[in-house]
Write a protein that holds these residues in place. Structure first.
Motif, PDB file in Angstrom:
ATOM      1  N   ASP A 176       4.572  -7.206   4.716  1.00 41.82           N
ATOM      2  CA  ASP A 176       3.640  -7.163   5.842  1.00 41.82           C
ATOM      3  C   ASP A 176       2.404  -6.409   5.371  1.00 41.82           C
ATOM      4  N   SER A 177       1.376  -7.157   5.007  1.00 41.62           N
ATOM      5  CA  SER A 177       0.187  -6.558   4.404  1.00 41.62           C
ATOM      6  C   SER A 177      -0.688  -5.785   5.394  1.00 41.62           C
ATOM      7  N   ALA A 178      -0.348  -5.809   6.674  1.00 40.51           N
ATOM      8  CA  ALA A 178      -1.114  -5.058   7.666  1.00 40.51           C
ATOM      9  C   ALA A 178      -0.861  -3.555   7.553  1.00 40.51           C
ATOM     10  N   PHE A 179       0.203  -3.174   6.834  1.00 38.78           N
ATOM     11  CA  PHE A 179       0.583  -1.765   6.692  1.00 38.78           C
ATOM     12  C   PHE A 179       0.739  -1.433   5.210  1.00 38.78           C
ATOM     13  N   PRO A 180       0.494  -0.171   4.806  1.00 34.40           N
ATOM     14  CA  PRO A 180       0.654   0.216   3.404  1.00 34.40           C
ATOM     15  C   PRO A 180       2.112   0.060   2.951  1.00 34.40           C
ATOM     16  N   PHE A 181       2.327  -0.751   1.932  1.00 39.90           N
ATOM     17  CA  PHE A 181       3.666  -1.051   1.413  1.00 39.90           C
ATOM     18  C   PHE A 181       4.573  -1.608   2.513  1.00 39.90           C
ATOM     19  N   GLY A 182       4.003  -2.284   3.476  1.00 38.63           N
ATOM     20  CA  GLY A 182       4.743  -2.741   4.648  1.00 38.63           C
ATOM     21  C   GLY A 182       5.811  -3.766   4.346  1.00 38.63           C
ATOM     22  N   LYS A 183       6.955  -3.583   5.001  1.00 38.16           N
ATOM     23  CA  LYS A 183       8.070  -4.525   4.928  1.00 38.16           C
ATOM     24  C   LYS A 183       8.505  -4.848   6.355  1.00 38.16           C
ATOM     25  N   ARG A 184       8.591  -6.124   6.661  1.00 36.98           N
ATOM     26  CA  ARG A 184       9.067  -6.584   7.968  1.00 36.98           C
ATOM     27  C   ARG A 184      10.535  -6.938   7.809  1.00 36.98           C
ATOM     28  N   ILE A 237       8.954  -3.027  11.444  1.00 40.08           N
ATOM     29  CA  ILE A 237       8.102  -2.941  10.262  1.00 40.08           C
ATOM     30  C   ILE A 237       8.222  -1.528   9.725  1.00 40.08           C
ATOM     31  N   VAL A 238       8.535  -1.429   8.456  1.00 40.89           N
ATOM     32  CA  VAL A 238       8.646  -0.138   7.787  1.00 40.89           C
ATOM     33  C   VAL A 238       7.478  -0.046   6.805  1.00 40.89           C
ATOM     34  N   PHE A 239       6.825   1.108   6.780  1.00 39.91           N
ATOM     35  CA  PHE A 239       5.678   1.283   5.889  1.00 39.91           C
ATOM     36  C   PHE A 239       5.564   2.745   5.486  1.00 39.91           C
ATOM     37  N   PHE A 240       4.652   3.020   4.561  1.00 43.94           N
ATOM     38  CA  PHE A 240       4.474   4.372   4.033  1.00 43.94           C
ATOM     39  C   PHE A 240       3.155   4.944   4.510  1.00 43.94           C
TER      40      PHE A 240
END
Length: 69
Positions: free
Chosen positions: A25-33, A43-46
């Motif tokens: 998920d490129s909307a968030f830094p290092f995002g994973k959906r 969505i998990v992100f850093f």
């Protein structure tokens, strides 16, 4: 350990990887959906500022919560 590695490690520890689908998920830094079989997702992100893993949920992207390990 960088943000990407932290997120991947947390996902592997918290989820049965055979029961979820993981997408970028490129909307968030290092995002994973992370999607379940019902179509719900989180969505998990850093967060680089706080150096913490954060999450948000389907329909609540404006609300972000820290993940406690």
């Amino acid at each position: 350990m960088n943000g990407q590695e932290m997120i991947e490690e947390w996902i592997a520890a918290e989820f049965n990887l055979l029961e979820v689908t993981i997408e970028s998920d490129s909307a968030f830094p290092f995002g994973k959906r992370i999607l379940d079989t019902n179509g719900d997702f989180m969505i998990v992100f850093f967060n680089e500022k706080t150096q913490r893993i954060m999450c948000t949920f389907k329909g609540a992207e404006q609300f972000q919560f820290p993940v406690f390990q």
